[in-house]
Design a protein around this motif. Structure first.
Motif, PDB file in Angstrom:
ATOM      1  N   GLU A   1     -11.608  20.228  -4.844  1.00 23.52           N
ATOM      2  CA  GLU A   1     -12.310  20.088  -5.657  1.00 23.52           C
ATOM      3  C   GLU A   1     -12.143  18.234  -5.251  1.00 23.52           C
ATOM      4  N   ARG A   2     -13.448  17.522  -5.540  1.00 21.17           N
ATOM      5  CA  ARG A   2     -13.548  16.000  -5.394  1.00 21.17           C
ATOM      6  C   ARG A   2     -14.238  16.033  -6.719  1.00 21.17           C
ATOM      7  N   GLY A   3     -13.296  14.767  -7.290  1.00 21.53           N
ATOM      8  CA  GLY A   3     -13.585  14.563  -8.495  1.00 21.53           C
ATOM      9  C   GLY A   3     -13.890  12.790  -8.686  1.00 21.53           C
ATOM     10  N   PHE A   4     -15.459  12.794  -9.873  1.00 15.49           N
ATOM     11  CA  PHE A   4     -15.915  11.550 -10.211  1.00 15.49           C
ATOM     12  C   PHE A   4     -15.816  11.460 -11.346  1.00 15.49           C
ATOM     13  N   CYS A   5     -16.069   9.749 -11.421  1.00 20.55           N
ATOM     14  CA  CYS A   5     -16.503   9.198 -12.895  1.00 20.55           C
ATOM     15  C   CYS A   5     -18.018   9.336 -13.677  1.00 20.55           C
ATOM     16  N   LYS A   6     -18.733  10.506 -14.267  1.00 18.20           N
ATOM     17  CA  LYS A   6     -20.074  10.991 -14.781  1.00 18.20           C
ATOM     18  C   LYS A   6     -20.733   9.783 -15.368  1.00 18.20           C
ATOM     19  N   HIS A   7     -19.857   8.247 -15.410  1.00 17.46           N
ATOM     20  CA  HIS A   7     -20.840   7.454 -15.688  1.00 17.46           C
ATOM     21  C   HIS A   7     -21.050   6.383 -14.756  1.00 17.46           C
ATOM     22  N   CYS A   8     -20.085   6.270 -13.985  1.00 15.39           N
ATOM     23  CA  CYS A   8     -20.462   4.698 -12.709  1.00 15.39           C
ATOM     24  C   CYS A   8     -20.312   5.281 -11.249  1.00 15.39           C
ATOM     25  N   GLY A   9     -19.491   6.872 -11.603  1.00 11.06           N
ATOM     26  CA  GLY A   9     -19.683   7.357  -9.495  1.00 11.06           C
ATOM     27  C   GLY A   9     -18.800   6.973  -9.158  1.00 11.06           C
ATOM     28  N   THR A  10     -17.514   6.478  -9.750  1.00  9.89           N
ATOM     29  CA  THR A  10     -16.361   6.232  -8.782  1.00  9.89           C
ATOM     30  C   THR A  10     -15.972   7.574  -8.280  1.00  9.89           C
ATOM     31  N   HIS A  11     -15.624   7.775  -7.709  1.00 14.19           N
ATOM     32  CA  HIS A  11     -14.211   8.122  -6.566  1.00 14.19           C
ATOM     33  C   HIS A  11     -13.247   8.483  -6.866  1.00 14.19           C
ATOM     34  N   ILE A  12     -12.938   8.940  -7.573  1.00 17.32           N
ATOM     35  CA  ILE A  12     -11.329   9.033  -8.477  1.00 17.32           C
ATOM     36  C   ILE A  12     -10.841   9.813  -7.561  1.00 17.32           C
ATOM     37  N   PHE A  13     -11.099  11.351  -6.750  1.00 17.70           N
ATOM     38  CA  PHE A  13      -9.738  12.298  -5.895  1.00 17.70           C
ATOM     39  C   PHE A  13      -9.988  13.423  -6.033  1.00 17.70           C
ATOM     40  N   TYR A  14      -9.280  13.676  -4.567  1.00 17.55           N
ATOM     41  CA  TYR A  14      -9.384  14.997  -3.814  1.00 17.55           C
ATOM     42  C   TYR A  14      -8.330  16.050  -4.225  1.00 17.55           C
ATOM     43  N   HIS A  15      -9.196  16.991  -5.167  1.00 24.59           N
ATOM     44  CA  HIS A  15      -8.095  18.004  -5.583  1.00 24.59           C
ATOM     45  C   HIS A  15      -7.671  19.057  -4.677  1.00 24.59           C
TER      46      HIS A  15
ATOM     47  N   GLY B   1      -5.275  25.266  -6.973  1.00 26.75           N
ATOM     48  CA  GLY B   1      -3.488  25.692  -7.255  1.00 26.75           C
ATOM     49  C   GLY B   1      -2.509  25.093  -6.771  1.00 26.75           C
ATOM     50  N   THR B   2      -2.707  23.628  -6.786  1.00 28.10           N
ATOM     51  CA  THR B   2      -1.836  22.850  -6.523  1.00 28.10           C
ATOM     52  C   THR B   2      -2.256  22.221  -7.694  1.00 28.10           C
ATOM     53  N   GLU B   3      -1.003  20.796  -7.887  1.00 26.80           N
ATOM     54  CA  GLU B   3      -1.337  19.658  -8.883  1.00 26.80           C
ATOM     55  C   GLU B   3      -1.481  18.501  -8.542  1.00 26.80           C
ATOM     56  N   ASP B   4      -1.144  18.647  -6.434  1.00 25.41           N
ATOM     57  CA  ASP B   4      -1.560  17.898  -5.796  1.00 25.41           C
ATOM     58  C   ASP B   4      -3.334  16.656  -5.803  1.00 25.41           C
ATOM     59  N   TYR B   5      -3.021  15.454  -5.608  1.00 28.08           N
ATOM     60  CA  TYR B   5      -3.883  14.606  -5.805  1.00 28.08           C
ATOM     61  C   TYR B   5      -4.001  14.348  -4.673  1.00 28.08           C
ATOM     62  N   ILE B   6      -5.059  14.188  -4.116  1.00 26.47           N
ATOM     63  CA  ILE B   6      -5.410  13.039  -2.990  1.00 26.47           C
ATOM     64  C   ILE B   6      -6.686  11.765  -3.404  1.00 26.47           C
ATOM     65  N   ILE B   7      -6.308  10.405  -3.816  1.00 22.97           N
ATOM     66  CA  ILE B   7      -6.385   9.678  -4.416  1.00 22.97           C
ATOM     67  C   ILE B   7      -7.160   8.141  -3.240  1.00 22.97           C
ATOM     68  N   PRO B   8      -8.744   7.943  -3.584  1.00 19.99           N
ATOM     69  CA  PRO B   8      -9.869   6.757  -2.736  1.00 19.99           C
ATOM     70  C   PRO B   8      -8.099   5.343  -2.342  1.00 19.99           C
ATOM     71  N   ALA B   9      -7.595   4.996  -1.898  1.00 22.91           N
ATOM     72  CA  ALA B   9      -6.609   4.066  -1.390  1.00 22.91           C
ATOM     73  C   ALA B   9      -7.670   2.828  -2.814  1.00 22.91           C
ATOM     74  N   GLY B  10      -9.228   2.155  -2.293  1.00 20.25           N
ATOM     75  CA  GLY B  10      -9.125   1.117  -3.409  1.00 20.25           C
ATOM     76  C   GLY B  10      -9.665   1.085  -4.193  1.00 20.25           C
ATOM     77  N   PHE B  11      -9.257   2.503  -5.402  1.00 23.20           N
ATOM     78  CA  PHE B  11      -9.490   2.654  -6.824  1.00 23.20           C
ATOM     79  C   PHE B  11      -8.431   2.421  -7.472  1.00 23.20           C
ATOM     80  N   PHE B  12      -6.880   2.320  -6.569  1.00 21.29           N
ATOM     81  CA  PHE B  12      -5.646   1.709  -7.409  1.00 21.29           C
ATOM     82  C   PHE B  12      -6.156   0.251  -7.107  1.00 21.29           C
ATOM     83  N   ASP B  13      -5.534  -0.819  -8.422  1.00 21.17           N
ATOM     84  CA  ASP B  13      -6.061  -2.297  -8.482  1.00 21.17           C
ATOM     85  C   ASP B  13      -4.785  -2.715  -7.577  1.00 21.17           C
ATOM     86  N   GLN B  14      -3.619  -2.847  -7.085  1.00 19.79           N
ATOM     87  CA  GLN B  14      -3.746  -3.325  -6.129  1.00 19.79           C
ATOM     88  C   GLN B  14      -2.611  -2.785  -5.035  1.00 19.79           C
ATOM     89  N   PRO B  15      -3.287  -2.710  -4.663  1.00 20.35           N
ATOM     90  CA  PRO B  15      -2.620  -1.987  -3.280  1.00 20.35           C
ATOM     91  C   PRO B  15      -1.591  -2.551  -1.748  1.00 20.35           C
TER      92      PRO B  15
END
Length: 141
Positions: free
Chosen positions: A70-84, A87-101
């Protein structure tokens, strides 16, 4: 064994925040059709595993994009937050989401055989085709 890093980030409007403590500092590009449609180009993301805290979960909408993810996004601003991975707790997050990559290194690409001809990255990376990704990550039926 690779070293992991801690990362913090937030969506455009700031209502969703993530603190991840076990981030693999390796950025990968996914060229599959779903990721390109979702992100407008290749998805550049980092594997965060399950050691993360999400603040503002009530502001996230998840879309079941396949049987396994599943893919998660902010329902207010639309930012892509995760690919989950379901059946696991593993998350893949867009690199640009993080403040200091600044500690990230682009080192792999998946679904390389699905990449359109109109762009190419200059970095030398490990590349996997669609068949190689499915063989490595999908459970045998």
């Amino acid at each position: 064994m690779s070293t992991t890093v801690s990362c913090d980030g937030k969506c455009l409007c700031g209502v969703v925040k993530i603190h991840a403590t076990n981030v693999q500092p390796h950025v990968g590009a996914c060229h599959c059709g779903m990721c390109r449609k979702w992100s407008g180009g290749p998805l550049l993301a980092v594997e965060c595993g399950s050691q993360l805290t999400i603040e503002g979960k009530e502001n996230i909408t998840a879309f079941s994009s396949s049987d396994w993810a599943e893919r998660g996004f902010c329902k207010h601003c639309g930012t892509h937050i995760f690919y989950h991975l379901k059946g696991t707790e593993d998350y893949i997050i867009p690199a640009g989401f993080f403040d200091q990559p600044t500690h990230f290194k682009f080192n792999h690409q998946i679904f390389i055989d699905k990449k359109p001809d109109y762009y190419t990255f200059a970095n030398e990376t490990e590349n996997m085709t669609e068949a190689e990704v499915y063989a490595k990550y999908m459970p045998a039926e």
